[in-house]
Scaffold this active site. Sequence first.
Site, PDB file in Angstrom:
ATOM      1  N   ASN A   9      -6.319  -0.629   0.260  1.00  0.00           N
ATOM      2  CA  ASN A   9      -6.520   0.951   0.396  1.00  0.00           C
ATOM      3  C   ASN A   9      -7.437   1.085  -0.931  1.00  0.00           C
ATOM      4  OD1 ASN A   9      -6.444   3.576   0.258  1.00  0.00           O
ATOM      5  ND2 ASN A   9      -3.939   3.672  -0.594  1.00  0.00           N
ATOM      6  N   LYS A  11      -8.819   3.832  -1.670  1.00  0.00           N
ATOM      7  CA  LYS A  11      -8.613   5.212  -2.242  1.00  0.00           C
ATOM      8  C   LYS A  11      -9.988   6.052  -2.341  1.00  0.00           C
ATOM      9  CE  LYS A  11      -4.417   3.715  -4.383  1.00  0.00           C
ATOM     10  NZ  LYS A  11      -3.443   3.805  -5.456  1.00  0.00           N
ATOM     11  N   HIS A  96       0.978   8.682   1.977  1.00  0.00           N
ATOM     12  CA  HIS A  96       0.829   8.022   0.416  1.00  0.00           C
ATOM     13  C   HIS A  96       1.157   8.955  -0.422  1.00  0.00           C
ATOM     14  CE1 HIS A  96      -1.055   6.226  -3.110  1.00  0.00           C
ATOM     15  NE2 HIS A  96      -1.161   5.105  -2.233  1.00  0.00           N
ATOM     16  N   GLU A  98       0.095   9.609  -3.403  1.00  0.00           N
ATOM     17  CA  GLU A  98      -0.962  10.395  -4.060  1.00  0.00           C
ATOM     18  C   GLU A  98      -1.377  11.702  -2.997  1.00  0.00           C
ATOM     19  OE1 GLU A  98      -3.867   7.275  -4.421  1.00  0.00           O
ATOM     20  OE2 GLU A  98      -2.681   6.528  -6.006  1.00  0.00           O
ATOM     21  N   GLU A 168       6.270   1.678  -1.397  1.00  0.00           N
ATOM     22  CA  GLU A 168       5.641   1.794  -2.576  1.00  0.00           C
ATOM     23  C   GLU A 168       6.168   2.735  -3.682  1.00  0.00           C
ATOM     24  OE1 GLU A 168       0.994   0.821  -1.702  1.00  0.00           O
ATOM     25  OE2 GLU A 168       1.520   3.235  -1.591  1.00  0.00           O
ATOM     26  N   GLY A 174      -0.772   1.550  -9.469  1.00  0.00           N
ATOM     27  CA  GLY A 174      -1.907   1.566 -10.381  1.00  0.00           C
ATOM     28  C   GLY A 174      -1.444   1.539 -12.028  1.00  0.00           C
ATOM     29  N   SER A 214       0.836  -2.401  -7.752  1.00  0.00           N
ATOM     30  CA  SER A 214       0.267  -3.363  -8.598  1.00  0.00           C
ATOM     31  C   SER A 214       0.343  -4.884  -8.006  1.00  0.00           C
ATOM     32  CB  SER A 214       0.823  -3.198  -9.962  1.00  0.00           C
ATOM     33  OG  SER A 214       0.520  -2.049 -10.502  1.00  0.00           O
TER      34      SER A 214
END
Length: 252
Positions: A9, A11, A96, A98, A168, A174, A214
């Site tokens: 991904n 991003k 996701h 985000e 996730e 991250g 991560s």
Amino acid sequence: MRKHIVAGNWKMNKNLQEGIALATELNNILTAEKPNCEVIIGTPFIHLAKVSDVIDHSVIGLAAENCADHASGAYTGEVSAEMVKSTGAEYVILGHSERREYYNETPEVLKEKVDLALANGLKVIFCIGESLAQREANEQEAVCKAELEGSVFHLTAEQWSNIVIAYEPIWAIGTGKTATSEQAQEIHAFIRSCVAEKFGQEAADNTSILYGGSCKGSNAPELFAKADIDGGLIGGASLKAADFKAIIDAWK
Ligand code: PGA
């Protein structure tokens, strides 16, 4: 049986030239040395058509990172599932954290996106996962189940066969903090039990459930060794071919 998958991904990283270079490099590496798992790269919309032309789709699948919640029409700036499909992409990443957090994507909106993606022949990598506060309150199971029920548990069993789940934990994305392989296995097994309850044991056994947050070359082997972890959705470590390849090699 279910597929092992390593999906990148990207991003909002890489301009067009950088993205083509990375996809080309990865394609050269993986066509020379065939991976032991399905490999997918998720790129920004603007990369899709060009990246589609430089990859061997029998070795690398292509995913968008989003699609619109409407089929077509006056939605300035949006990109429909049909448009994504027309680039040569086979997948779309939806849900996701985000997108949920920064773009206010609700379960209802995600449900629309999932339906449109499937109707246009795309497979969906559907992301779920709890925040740190929810993990500390031991709410991870309830959160994951609610996210499934909110956006993908209305599907038919046939539609479900085109869904990949990515667990996730938001606190691991991250941050350099990975869930331990035991923590991940525990919730993956729970997610699979929810799928079994809804679609039956066979469908659950055939569902790929990826871990994201991560994940890197150093921890992928331990995570992927767990019975219910079928691969990874990779952010940061998908931005360099060597880092991504190290994770793909965890399936060797
Ligand atoms: P990360 O991101 O690997 O950089 O933690 C994973 C993701 O958000 O898909």
